[in-house]
Design a protein around this motif. Structure first.
Motif: not given
Length: 383
Positions: A263-264, A273-278, A296-298
């Motif tokens: 999703q990210a 916008a930059t969307v990053a996931f870790e 909640v993340a969404q």
């Protein structure tokens, strides 16, 4: 219909406690109504050693909303034909909370026969599944070597009491899921109206303005056309983001970490916008916790990308020593005063996010201030 033999007033069914425990665990580990009905039916048949078992849930029109069988092959079931109606012995059980135990069901006064392909049945034990004063359905067993006893009746009564709880819980779960889906659809419709529809309206007005300026002021017309291109690009971004939210998240197949990462990645492509996931040391969570974390993340990403003016959003998922997880969504947007937002009656989905966290035993915190960005953090326990 009363039983043919009274249940003795003695210590009930101590010999079947382990078997009942196994049956209860089998049917209570599921939340979908159809699967719970199937588990109840199979557990009852196995517990009492019957050849056939069935469970019917009545509708309001003289038939059955659902009817599950065990011990009958698919070919036999197809040959039997349409679902039974509420008549004969079945109708009696759906209107009388007392159990029915018969040496030969074919000799019962209420017996009205069955289709030609129906298996032949003799000894019979039926037990209503009751929640308070409401009969949710009834479970039927037939053909046990030696016939059904008072002990069998008591075992089935105990199982039916647990079945009522499992079935009620499954119904509540499905209703909750329906309400959640309805809420998601309403939110997405609202997003479409607020974001895409307004941009398309602005795009149309700007294009009309450009058309009127082409001959009179070509320079201004070019500027208006540049604005048309900008608005069209933003509308396309918004549509792509909504499509992402409409796609079902593949939690069951891919797991929470992979789903969030996907999703990210898609949102990073869809927005400026930059969307990053870790992810860090995350173990698998129970299904309910994973679903709550994803939603909640969404919601947090939705707020960050649509309302904050952020240039970057960072999502992290970190495992905890207690086998739980912490979700953190942080953006560098313009931020806001949570108290002012609350007083103004705007919630930005905060109530929904807190409810989702609480429903799975978790907690949710929010930190934000004008000019300082926003951080949403959710912690959930493990198994």
């Amino acid at each position: 219909m009363p039983s043919e033999e009274a249940v003795p007033a003695c210590d009930p069914c101590l010999g079947g406690i382990e078997a009942i425990s196994t049956a209860v665990l089998a049917m209570s580990g599921h939340l979908e109504v159809r699967e719970v009905l199937r588990r109840i039916t199979a557990s009852a048949r196995s517990l009492l050693g019957a050849e056939y078992a069935a469970l019917g849930v009545p509708d309001d029109h003289g038939g059955f909303a659902q009817f599950v069988v065990d011990g009958v092959s698919d070919e036999q079931w197809k040959a039997i034909g349409p679902l039974p109606r509420q008549h004969g012995v079945l109708a009696t059980m759906l209107h009388d909370p007392a159990p029915t135990r018969l040496a030969d069901v074919r000799r019962a006064p209420a017996f009205e026969g069955w289709p030609a392909a129906h298996p032949d049945m003799t000894d019979f034990l039926g037990m209503p599944i009751v929640d308070g004063t409401e009969i949710l359905g009834a479970v039927f067993l037939a053909n046990k070597a030696g016939g059904f006893t008072a002990h069998d009746e008591e075992l089935l009564r105990i199982l039916a009491a647990h079945a009522a709880i499992a079935l009620s819980n499954a119904r509540l779960y499905e209703r909750s899921r329906e309400l959640t889906l309805a809420g998601e659809r309403a939110r997405i419709a609202h997003d479409l109206h607020d974001a895409v529809s307004q941009k398309l309206f602005s795009l149309r007005l700007t294009a009309q303005a450009a058309a009127t300026l082409v001959d009179r002021d070509p320079g201004r017309a070019r500027a208006e056309l540049a604005e048309v291109a900008r608005l069209a690009a933003e509308a396309a971004d918004e549509l792509r983001a909504v499509v992402v939210e409409l796609r079902p998240a593949a939690l069951e197949e891919d797991g929470l970490t992979a789903t969030l990462a996907s999703q990210a990645q898609v949102l990073d492509r869809a927005h400026t916008a930059t969307v990053a996931f870790e992810a860090r040391q995350v173990r698998a969570l129970p299904a309910a916790q994973e679903a709550a974390v994803l939603r909640v993340a969404q919601e947090a990403l939705h707020n960050a990308l649509r309302h904050s003016g952020a240039g970057s959003v960072r999502v992290t998922l970190t495992g905890t020593p207690a086998r739980g997880a912490v979700l953190r969504v942080a953006d560098d947007g313009h931020g806001f005063d949570p108290d002012s937002v609350r007083r103004a009656g705007r919630h930005l989905g905060l109530v929904s996010m807190r409810d989702r966290a609480a429903a799975v035993g978790g907690t949710l915190t929010l930190e934000s201030a004008p000019g300082s960005g926003t951080v949403v953090e959710m912690e959930v326990p493990g198994a």
